[in-house]
Motif scaffolding. Structure first.
Motif, PDB file in Angstrom:
ATOM      1  N   MET A  80       0.834  -1.207   0.000  1.00 12.18           N
ATOM      2  CA  MET A  80       0.000   0.000   0.000  1.00 12.18           C
ATOM      3  C   MET A  80       0.867   1.255   0.000  1.00 12.18           C
ATOM      4  SD  MET A  80      -2.844  -1.508   2.633  1.00 12.18           S
ATOM      5  CE  MET A  80      -4.010  -0.137   2.692  1.00 12.18           C
ATOM      6  N   ALA A  81       1.958   1.230   0.753  1.00 14.83           N
ATOM      7  CA  ALA A  81       2.887   2.361   0.756  1.00 14.83           C
ATOM      8  C   ALA A  81       3.534   2.533  -0.617  1.00 14.83           C
ATOM      9  CB  ALA A  81       3.951   2.158   1.826  1.00 14.83           C
ATOM     10  N   ASP A  82       3.812   1.427  -1.287  1.00 18.70           N
ATOM     11  CA  ASP A  82       4.412   1.478  -2.620  1.00 18.70           C
ATOM     12  C   ASP A  82       3.452   2.129  -3.614  1.00 18.70           C
ATOM     13  OD1 ASP A  82       6.491   0.933  -4.470  1.00 18.70           O
ATOM     14  OD2 ASP A  82       5.418  -0.850  -5.162  1.00 18.70           O
ATOM     15  N   TRP A  83       2.178   1.770  -3.554  1.00 17.17           N
ATOM     16  CA  TRP A  83       1.166   2.414  -4.397  1.00 17.17           C
ATOM     17  C   TRP A  83       1.154   3.925  -4.132  1.00 17.17           C
ATOM     18  CZ3 TRP A  83      -2.427   0.773  -8.069  1.00 17.17           C
ATOM     19  CH2 TRP A  83      -2.566  -0.604  -8.255  1.00 17.17           C
ATOM     20  N   ARG A  84       1.130   4.311  -2.863  1.00 14.32           N
ATOM     21  CA  ARG A  84       1.045   5.727  -2.519  1.00 14.32           C
ATOM     22  C   ARG A  84       2.276   6.494  -3.015  1.00 14.32           C
ATOM     23  NH1 ARG A  84      -2.334   7.900   0.717  1.00 14.32           N
ATOM     24  NH2 ARG A  84      -0.803   9.235   1.787  1.00 14.32           N
ATOM     25  N   ASN A  85       3.442   5.909  -2.867  1.00 13.65           N
ATOM     26  CA  ASN A  85       4.651   6.575  -3.347  1.00 13.65           C
ATOM     27  C   ASN A  85       4.617   6.755  -4.859  1.00 13.65           C
ATOM     28  OD1 ASN A  85       5.759   6.796  -0.775  1.00 13.65           O
ATOM     29  ND2 ASN A  85       6.825   4.823  -0.923  1.00 13.65           N
ATOM     30  N   ALA A  86       4.117   5.750  -5.559  1.00 18.02           N
ATOM     31  CA  ALA A  86       4.021   5.848  -7.016  1.00 18.02           C
ATOM     32  C   ALA A  86       3.069   6.962  -7.428  1.00 18.02           C
ATOM     33  CB  ALA A  86       3.571   4.510  -7.601  1.00 18.02           C
ATOM     34  N   PHE A  87       1.901   7.049  -6.781  1.00 13.19           N
ATOM     35  CA  PHE A  87       0.940   8.102  -7.118  1.00 13.19           C
ATOM     36  C   PHE A  87       1.489   9.484  -6.783  1.00 13.19           C
ATOM     37  CE2 PHE A  87      -2.400   4.667  -6.702  1.00 13.19           C
ATOM     38  CZ  PHE A  87      -2.716   4.655  -8.051  1.00 13.19           C
ATOM     39  N   ALA A  88       2.214   9.604  -5.677  1.00 12.42           N
ATOM     40  CA  ALA A  88       2.797  10.892  -5.322  1.00 12.42           C
ATOM     41  C   ALA A  88       3.758  11.367  -6.398  1.00 12.42           C
ATOM     42  CB  ALA A  88       3.509  10.793  -3.973  1.00 12.42           C
ATOM     43  N   ASP A  89       4.548  10.453  -6.942  1.00 11.66           N
ATOM     44  CA  ASP A  89       5.480  10.811  -8.009  1.00 11.66           C
ATOM     45  C   ASP A  89       4.738  11.201  -9.286  1.00 11.66           C
ATOM     46  OD1 ASP A  89       7.590  10.283  -6.310  1.00 11.66           O
ATOM     47  OD2 ASP A  89       7.946   8.267  -7.105  1.00 11.66           O
ATOM     48  N   ILE A  90       3.679  10.467  -9.606  1.00 14.96           N
ATOM     49  CA  ILE A  90       2.921  10.731 -10.834  1.00 14.96           C
ATOM     50  C   ILE A  90       2.115  12.022 -10.728  1.00 14.96           C
ATOM     51  CG2 ILE A  90       1.015   9.891 -12.275  1.00 14.96           C
ATOM     52  CD1 ILE A  90       2.004   7.021 -11.564  1.00 14.96           C
ATOM     53  N   PHE A  91       1.451  12.236  -9.592  1.00 16.44           N
ATOM     54  CA  PHE A  91       0.595  13.410  -9.433  1.00 16.44           C
ATOM     55  C   PHE A  91       1.413  14.665  -9.142  1.00 16.44           C
ATOM     56  CE2 PHE A  91      -3.738  11.339  -8.219  1.00 16.44           C
ATOM     57  CZ  PHE A  91      -3.627  10.479  -9.301  1.00 16.44           C
ATOM     58  N   GLY A  92       2.562  14.487  -8.505  1.00 18.51           N
ATOM     59  CA  GLY A  92       3.442  15.628  -8.296  1.00 18.51           C
ATOM     60  C   GLY A  92       3.300  16.342  -6.975  1.00 18.51           C
ATOM     61  N   TYR A  93       2.876  15.662  -5.946  1.00 25.98           N
ATOM     62  CA  TYR A  93       2.809  16.272  -4.606  1.00 25.98           C
ATOM     63  C   TYR A  93       2.733  15.182  -3.550  1.00 25.98           C
ATOM     64  CZ  TYR A  93      -2.150  15.290  -5.273  1.00 25.98           C
ATOM     65  OH  TYR A  93      -3.340  14.666  -5.544  1.00 25.98           O
ATOM     66  N   ARG A  94       3.071  15.545  -2.337  1.00 30.60           N
ATOM     67  CA  ARG A  94       2.948  14.655  -1.181  1.00 30.60           C
ATOM     68  C   ARG A  94       2.339  15.443  -0.034  1.00 30.60           C
ATOM     69  NH1 ARG A  94       7.025   9.903  -0.792  1.00 30.60           N
ATOM     70  NH2 ARG A  94       7.510   9.590  -3.001  1.00 30.60           N
ATOM     71  N   HIS A  95       1.237  14.953   0.495  1.00 29.78           N
ATOM     72  CA  HIS A  95       0.621  15.595   1.648  1.00 29.78           C
ATOM     73  C   HIS A  95       1.540  15.467   2.859  1.00 29.78           C
ATOM     74  CE1 HIS A  95      -3.804  15.286   0.056  1.00 29.78           C
ATOM     75  NE2 HIS A  95      -2.981  15.800  -0.823  1.00 29.78           N
ATOM     76  N   PRO A  96       1.392  16.350   3.836  1.00 33.94           N
ATOM     77  CA  PRO A  96       2.218  16.254   5.045  1.00 33.94           C
ATOM     78  C   PRO A  96       2.111  14.902   5.753  1.00 33.94           C
ATOM     79  CG  PRO A  96       1.132  18.380   4.955  1.00 33.94           C
ATOM     80  CD  PRO A  96       0.552  17.558   3.849  1.00 33.94           C
TER      81      PRO A  96
END
Length: 242
Positions: free
Chosen positions: A153-169
């Motif tokens: 699940m963390a791997d999915w989230r990291n991938a989406f953060a890279d694709i979308f271009g932001y990371r929430h706090p």
């Protein structure tokens, strides 16, 4: 994991909250009607007709029969989902909730098209299983069933953060959940013990009937409000949903 009364009081009790709930007036009104709040997101919907869905339908009925249930705006069962990664939403157009390279006045529909384009070649990541942790007045806290599932699940989230271009706090500490309701007003402190008992019973019932929650594959979705999340691309499929 049993719900502690102190937790309910801190997060849901009137005695701790002189201010109104934060989404009142933007996500829903005083009557519990959901208001327009367009955006996009990546979620795993419940499998329709599954034992998990029926367990949550039964839990919803118990919530609705509780004292102060009128202080909750209940989401429809067909909208039930676990958010895997938060997209953008109207009313939150600033860093770090918006890609820095995109103008903050870009229409939501255009943002959804942009993200969909970025996701065209994304194949997804490993499958994962999810279990309930606890029940709260607003829904369920969930997590990966094993360490491997939590890693996936963390791997999915990291991938989406890279694709979308932001990371929430809270990117790394995000609490996975299934929303069943929003607070219109805080619960009276006097009713919290009965809520605590009910929530612990609901969590145990779901744990027994659906030890692994039956969720659909992750999907990139658009929405106009909290009533419906339209699947635009289900990961693991080649073509967008028609």
């Amino acid at each position: 994991m049993p719900v502690h009364l102190s937790t309910l009081a801190t997060y849901y009790g009137r005695g701790h909250h002189p201010e109104p709930p934060r989404h009142l007036g933007t996500r829903y009104d005083q009557s519990g009607k959901f208001l327009p709040e367009p955006g996009n997101t990546v979620v795993c919907h419940l499998v329709p007709g599954s034992a998990t869905e029926q367990a949550l339908v039964d839990a919803r009925a118990r919530y609705m029969g509780m004292p102060d249930a009128g202080k909750l705006a209940f989401t429809p069962v067909e909208s039930y989902h676990m958010t895997l990664f938060q997209g953008i939403i109207e009313g939150r157009r600033n860093a770090p909730y918006w890609p820095a390279e995109v103008a903050t006045d870009t229409p939501i529909a255009a943002m959804t098209e942009l993200f969909a384009k970025r996701l065209e070649l994304f194949p997804g990541r490993a499958d994962f299983a999810v279990e309930i942790v606890e029940a709260l007045p607003t829904g369920l806290v969930v997590e990966g069933a094993t360490a491997a599932d939590r890693h996936a699940m963390a791997d999915w989230r990291n991938a989406f953060a890279d694709i979308f271009g932001y990371r929430h706090p809270d990117h790394d500490s995000y609490q996975f959940h299934i929303t069943m309701a929003y607070l219109i007003d805080w619960l009276d402190d006097a009713v919290l013990p009965s809520w605590q008992t009910m929530l612990d019973e609901v969590a145990e019932d779901i744990r027994r009937r659906a030890p692994v929650l039956e969720l659909r594959a992750p999907a990139f979705c658009s929405f106009e409000d909290m009533n419906w999340f339209e699947e635009l691309r289900v990961f693991g499929t080649v073509e967008p949903v028609s």
